[in-house]
Design a protein around this motif. Structure first.
Motif, PDB file in Angstrom:
ATOM      1  N   LYS A 331      -2.780   1.798 -11.361  1.00  0.00           N
ATOM      2  CA  LYS A 331      -1.563   1.758 -12.658  1.00  0.00           C
ATOM      3  C   LYS A 331      -0.805   0.294 -12.634  1.00  0.00           C
ATOM      4  N   LEU A 332      -0.487  -0.536 -13.878  1.00  0.00           N
ATOM      5  CA  LEU A 332       0.414  -1.167 -14.553  1.00  0.00           C
ATOM      6  C   LEU A 332       1.473  -0.792 -13.367  1.00  0.00           C
ATOM      7  N   GLY A 333       2.107  -2.042 -12.666  1.00  0.00           N
ATOM      8  CA  GLY A 333       3.232  -1.417 -11.710  1.00  0.00           C
ATOM      9  C   GLY A 333       3.120  -1.129 -10.854  1.00  0.00           C
ATOM     10  N   ASP A 334       1.999  -0.634 -10.030  1.00  0.00           N
ATOM     11  CA  ASP A 334       2.101   0.918  -8.910  1.00  0.00           C
ATOM     12  C   ASP A 334       2.686  -0.372  -7.325  1.00  0.00           C
ATOM     13  N   ARG A 335       3.328  -0.391  -7.010  1.00  0.00           N
ATOM     14  CA  ARG A 335       3.409  -0.970  -5.455  1.00  0.00           C
ATOM     15  C   ARG A 335       2.564  -0.449  -4.653  1.00  0.00           C
ATOM     16  N   ALA A 336       2.221  -1.945  -3.808  1.00  0.00           N
ATOM     17  CA  ALA A 336       1.263  -2.427  -2.976  1.00  0.00           C
ATOM     18  C   ALA A 336       1.946  -2.120  -1.793  1.00  0.00           C
ATOM     19  N   VAL A 337       1.522  -1.501  -0.671  1.00  0.00           N
ATOM     20  CA  VAL A 337       2.374  -1.292   0.801  1.00  0.00           C
ATOM     21  C   VAL A 337       1.847  -0.944   1.283  1.00  0.00           C
ATOM     22  N   PHE A 338       1.950  -1.635   2.552  1.00  0.00           N
ATOM     23  CA  PHE A 338       1.421  -1.189   4.334  1.00  0.00           C
ATOM     24  C   PHE A 338       2.311  -0.090   5.262  1.00  0.00           C
ATOM     25  N   GLU A 339       0.936   0.366   5.443  1.00  0.00           N
ATOM     26  CA  GLU A 339       0.702   1.488   5.767  1.00  0.00           C
ATOM     27  C   GLU A 339       2.482   0.884   6.963  1.00  0.00           C
ATOM     28  N   GLY A 340       3.026   1.974   6.980  1.00  0.00           N
ATOM     29  CA  GLY A 340       4.000   2.590   7.574  1.00  0.00           C
ATOM     30  C   GLY A 340       5.537   2.038   7.287  1.00  0.00           C
ATOM     31  N   PHE A 341       5.466   1.237   5.967  1.00  0.00           N
ATOM     32  CA  PHE A 341       6.279   0.909   5.482  1.00  0.00           C
ATOM     33  C   PHE A 341       6.530   1.277   4.193  1.00  0.00           C
ATOM     34  N   GLU A 342       6.122   2.661   3.808  1.00  0.00           N
ATOM     35  CA  GLU A 342       5.926   2.722   2.537  1.00  0.00           C
ATOM     36  C   GLU A 342       7.334   3.215   1.731  1.00  0.00           C
ATOM     37  N   ASP A 343       8.841   3.302   3.058  1.00  0.00           N
ATOM     38  CA  ASP A 343       9.944   3.876   2.066  1.00  0.00           C
ATOM     39  C   ASP A 343      11.107   2.592   1.949  1.00  0.00           C
ATOM     40  N   GLU A 344      10.520   1.073   2.994  1.00  0.00           N
ATOM     41  CA  GLU A 344      11.292   0.259   2.830  1.00  0.00           C
ATOM     42  C   GLU A 344      10.970  -0.770   1.237  1.00  0.00           C
ATOM     43  N   ILE A 345      12.418  -0.685   0.752  1.00  0.00           N
ATOM     44  CA  ILE A 345      12.861  -1.621  -0.226  1.00  0.00           C
ATOM     45  C   ILE A 345      12.520  -3.246  -0.222  1.00  0.00           C
ATOM     46  N   PRO A 346      11.183  -3.849  -0.613  1.00  0.00           N
ATOM     47  CA  PRO A 346      11.763  -5.378  -1.101  1.00  0.00           C
ATOM     48  C   PRO A 346      12.924  -5.890  -1.151  1.00  0.00           C
ATOM     49  N   GLU A 347      12.631  -7.172  -0.713  1.00  0.00           N
ATOM     50  CA  GLU A 347      14.166  -7.953  -0.802  1.00  0.00           C
ATOM     51  C   GLU A 347      13.245  -8.144  -2.452  1.00  0.00           C
ATOM     52  N   PRO A 348      14.728  -8.547  -2.913  1.00  0.00           N
ATOM     53  CA  PRO A 348      14.841  -8.731  -4.622  1.00  0.00           C
ATOM     54  C   PRO A 348      14.254 -10.505  -5.431  1.00  0.00           C
ATOM     55  N   VAL A 349      14.976 -10.957  -4.252  1.00  0.00           N
ATOM     56  CA  VAL A 349      13.668 -12.676  -4.179  1.00  0.00           C
ATOM     57  C   VAL A 349      13.731 -12.859  -2.464  1.00  0.00           C
ATOM     58  N   LEU A 350      12.666 -13.202  -2.234  1.00  0.00           N
ATOM     59  CA  LEU A 350      12.630 -13.866  -1.214  1.00  0.00           C
ATOM     60  C   LEU A 350      13.447 -15.243  -0.765  1.00  0.00           C
ATOM     61  N   ASN A 351      14.498 -15.453   0.361  1.00  0.00           N
ATOM     62  CA  ASN A 351      15.210 -16.528   0.164  1.00  0.00           C
ATOM     63  C   ASN A 351      14.128 -17.431   1.354  1.00  0.00           C
ATOM     64  N   PRO A 352      14.178 -18.469  -0.180  1.00  0.00           N
ATOM     65  CA  PRO A 352      13.344 -19.493   0.869  1.00  0.00           C
ATOM     66  C   PRO A 352      13.556 -20.248   2.429  1.00  0.00           C
ATOM     67  N   LYS A 353      14.905 -20.165   2.572  1.00  0.00           N
ATOM     68  CA  LYS A 353      15.843 -19.876   3.809  1.00  0.00           C
ATOM     69  C   LYS A 353      15.425 -19.526   4.889  1.00  0.00           C
ATOM     70  N   LYS A 354      15.307 -18.415   4.749  1.00  0.00           N
ATOM     71  CA  LYS A 354      14.397 -17.288   5.704  1.00  0.00           C
ATOM     72  C   LYS A 354      13.371 -17.137   6.425  1.00  0.00           C
ATOM     73  N   LYS A 355      12.526 -18.036   5.807  1.00  0.00           N
ATOM     74  CA  LYS A 355      10.904 -17.838   5.756  1.00  0.00           C
ATOM     75  C   LYS A 355      10.122 -16.696   5.676  1.00  0.00           C
ATOM     76  N   ILE A 356      10.624 -15.844   5.237  1.00  0.00           N
ATOM     77  CA  ILE A 356      10.088 -14.336   5.253  1.00  0.00           C
ATOM     78  C   ILE A 356       8.629 -14.274   4.812  1.00  0.00           C
ATOM     79  N   TRP A 357       8.089 -15.136   3.968  1.00  0.00           N
ATOM     80  CA  TRP A 357       6.383 -15.249   3.977  1.00  0.00           C
ATOM     81  C   TRP A 357       6.053 -15.683   4.884  1.00  0.00           C
ATOM     82  N   GLU A 358       6.586 -17.169   4.755  1.00  0.00           N
ATOM     83  CA  GLU A 358       6.148 -17.777   5.714  1.00  0.00           C
ATOM     84  C   GLU A 358       5.650 -17.573   7.249  1.00  0.00           C
ATOM     85  N   THR A 359       6.406 -16.128   7.592  1.00  0.00           N
ATOM     86  CA  THR A 359       6.444 -15.153   8.561  1.00  0.00           C
ATOM     87  C   THR A 359       5.448 -14.572   8.408  1.00  0.00           C
ATOM     88  N   ILE A 360       5.523 -13.507   7.193  1.00  0.00           N
ATOM     89  CA  ILE A 360       4.189 -12.479   7.467  1.00  0.00           C
ATOM     90  C   ILE A 360       3.031 -12.510   7.147  1.00  0.00           C
TER      91      ILE A 360
END
Length: 402
Positions: A331-360
């Protein structure tokens, strides 16, 4: 030779005319006559059927639901929609029904979408401001249907008044104010941190006059603070992946290779998303589909249009690109999560300086069964799930997912 059933359509019966065009029945001969006052079906034995709902159900019998429940729902909405103009409770039911649905019944356009759409034209046309806000799910569905090729490219389109709808305005003032408050709170919280650091530095200066011991403690405290940033553990749980529905898509006015999509993610406000998919995916395959969105990338302007998310896609070395499909039941708005990380809260906005997206992201791939997964440091595949069900590429195996 078997005689055809004859459908005599009344001159003012746009609903039956449209149903007959969109759901053609080879066993029916269509006769449109301005003189015919009441539409009717005449069979080979001269028996007849009248009544708009009855005739439309006969014409589109193969598009009246796949299960007994769906067939019952079709009849329910055909009956209720005849009374919408005088039945506010029926409209409330429709608003609730469409809250998490793209189509009225099932996963494709059905008889119900067409008939209810035509009957809703005068109602939606009459709505202003508050009425549209209070019926936002109906308005979103209505605009989606009126832009379908079967409707807008039909030779009857001139008789169907297209209503101008601003989907981004379909939100309540209360929700808008709440969002602004949340944004202010977030900004204020972020601004408090440097203030605390400045206060600490001032205290350190005072400590110098109070003795070397205090100065040493302050230096030790300050030297520990940067270490916390260096110890940041980056995980796929930091990425905010959610199911969205493309309610509108058009070519970018200033870029031939870009689409501008309006996507419903179940929030108070629709998101504008710019995607470089024109050369890879036809516009009709983009319109109306469910997608997985990366929702917490920093918004970025692309040729003058700001994009507030990214459509997750699979690609291979040959240049083939496919949109990732969430589970059909999502349904609209359902979260898609990777196995083992279901309880982790996502970052509000990915900080470009931390290179989170580029690392994962480089470790996102598709398995032999086309399931989207993240490969951890030990080479184990962690599947991307929505309510326990897998997200898939359409055909690509071992693809790059981004």
């Amino acid at each position: 030779m078997t005689k055809l059933t004859k459908l005599n359509i009344a001159g003012n019966d746009i609903t039956t005319s449209l149903v007959a065009k969109i759901f053609p029945n080879p066993s029916i001969e269509i006769i449109s006559s301005p003189e015919t006052r009441i539409s009717n079906l005449t069979f080979a034995d001269n028996s007849t059927l009248t009544g708009q709902n009855t005739i439309c159900t006969y014409i589109a019998s193969s598009d009246c639901g796949d299960t007994d429940l769906e067939k019952a729902e079709v009849q329910q909405w055909l009956t209720l929609s005849n009374r919408f103009e005088s039945d506010p409770e029926g409209l409330k039911l429709l608003q609730s029904h469409l809250e998490t649905r793209t189509w009225m019944i099932g996963n494709k356009m059905s008889l119900t979408d067409v008939t209810v759409y035509v009957r809703m034209i005068p109602i939606v046309k009459s709505w202003r401001g508050e009425d549209r806000l209070n019926n936002n799910h109906i308005v979103r569905w209505f605009d989606f249907i009126q832009h379908q090729a079967e409707i807008c490219e039909n030779d009857l389109a001139k008789q169907l008044e297209k209503i101008q709808i601003d989907l981004n305005a379909a939100k309540g003032k209360k929700k808008q104010d709440l969002q602004k408050t949340k944004v202010r709170s977030t900004v204020n919280n972020q601004e408090l941190q440097p203030s605390k650091m400045e206060a600490t530095e001032q205290q350190a200066d005072v400590g110098k006059s109070g003795g070397a011991k205090k100065e040493k403690k302050q230096k030790e405290k300050k030297s520990k603070e940067p270490a916390k940033t260096q110890e940041l553990i980056i995980t796929p749980g930091m990425i905010d992946l959610r199911v969205g529905h493309i309610v509108k898509v058009e070519k970018h006015p200033d870029a031939d290779s870009l689409y501008v999509e309006t996507i419903d993610v179940g929030e108070a406000e629709l998101r504008t998303v710019v995607s470089g998919l024109v050369k890879h995916i036809p516009i009709e395959q983009m319109q109306g589909r469910k997608v997985v969105l990366v929702c917490n990338l920093k918004p970025a302007a692309m040729r003058g249009v700001k994009s507030y998310a990214m459509v997750l896609c699979a690609s291979n070395s040959d240049g083939k690109v496919e949109v990732i499909d969430p589970p059909a039941s999502s349904k609209l708005g359902d979260r898609a999560v990777f196995e083992g990380f279901e309880d982790e809260i996502p970052e509000p906005v990915l900080n470009p300086k931390k290179k989170i997206w580029e690392t994962i992201q480089p470790d996102f791939t598709s398995t032999d069964s086309r399931a989207v997964a993240w490969k951890d440091s030990e080479g184990k595949m962690k599947l991307l799930l929505v309510n326990g069900e897998r997200c898939h590429a359409q055909s690509l195996v071992g693809a790059d997912i981004k």
